[in-house]
Every structure is written in structure tokens, then in C-alpha cells.
Scaffold this motif. Sequence first.
Motif, short mmCIF file in Angstrom:
data_model
loop_
_atom_site.label_atom_id
_atom_site.label_comp_id
_atom_site.label_asym_id
_atom_site.label_seq_id
_atom_site.Cartn_x
_atom_site.Cartn_y
_atom_site.Cartn_z
N ASP A 29 0.84 -1.20 0.00
CA ASP A 29 0.00 0.00 0.00
C ASP A 29 0.87 1.25 0.00
OD1 ASP A 29 -2.13 -1.73 0.15
OD2 ASP A 29 -2.88 -0.99 2.07
N ALA A 68 -4.86 -4.90 -4.80
CA ALA A 68 -4.52 -3.82 -3.88
C ALA A 68 -5.09 -2.49 -4.38
CB ALA A 68 -3.01 -3.73 -3.70
N MET A 72 -7.82 -0.38 -2.29
CA MET A 72 -7.51 0.99 -1.89
C MET A 72 -8.54 1.98 -2.45
SD MET A 72 -3.39 0.62 -2.34
CE MET A 72 -2.93 2.26 -1.86
N TRP A 77 -9.10 5.81 -0.88
CA TRP A 77 -7.76 6.39 -0.97
C TRP A 77 -7.39 6.76 -2.39
CZ3 TRP A 77 -4.78 2.12 2.19
CH2 TRP A 77 -5.25 2.12 3.50
N GLU A 107 1.09 6.38 6.57
CA GLU A 107 1.91 5.20 6.26
C GLU A 107 3.40 5.54 6.30
OE1 GLU A 107 1.00 2.01 5.55
OE2 GLU A 107 -1.16 2.36 5.68
#
Length: 128
Positions: A29, A68, A72, A77, A107
Motif C-alpha cells: 500500500d 490492492a 484501496m 484512498w 503510512e
Amino acid sequence: LAASNLRTLGYEADMPAAPDLDVIRGTLDLLILKALSWGPMHGLGVLRWIEQGSRQKLQIEEGALYPALHRMAQKGWLDSEWGYSDQGRKARFYRLSTAGRKQLAAELSRWSRYTDAVGLVLAAEPAR
């Protein structure tokens, strides 16, 4: 998932070592968010950015990347829209949403704390 996808995701318990570095679970991510912080990209563009940025040491499988990206996007996001690649092929282009930029900052902070902690452990003297 294929063994190569598992290795990419960091699930490598009894698998033979990959010739390149494996992506630690949870970092995919972060890598995707960082790639997209440079601007909108289609999936293959994200793969290339990560590979080039790591000097070909990290290889992300498409079978790990696309789930992914979808996950996301579902979390809010990423925003996406259809467009055309440089080769004239129809492709979905992803870009960071406002929530994605906040997630990237979180992150990066988490990654920094993690690498600092691991560095402390690796630098520690053995107990006598």
C-alpha cells in the motif's frame, strides 16, 4: 494466490528465497500510494515506477497489484478514471484522493517508526 504473489505480499514461510528483495507485508500500500503521489498512473505504470525506483530489486506481481488498487479505491484512498496509455490502449488511471494523501502521510510515519525500531534492535549489543 500463486507462490510468487504470496512472496510479493510477504507470506513466504516455507517458500524458497526470491532472487530479489521481497515486499514486506503491509508495504505494498505504501509503495502504491508513494507512486501515485507523483501523479495519475495506470497499473502497469505503478509497477514500472516501483521497479525503477528500487533499481529492479522489487518486483510486484500484477496478481498482487490489481487487488490492492481495487481495495484501496474501495477505501476511498484512490480515485480512478478510464483513459489511454502511451501505446493507445484503454487503461484505468488511478490518482490519490484527499483521503489517500492523508493515508500516505500516516503510512510514511508508521514506516519511519518501524524502520527506526528495527534499526535499534539490529544495532543492539548481545546480552552477556
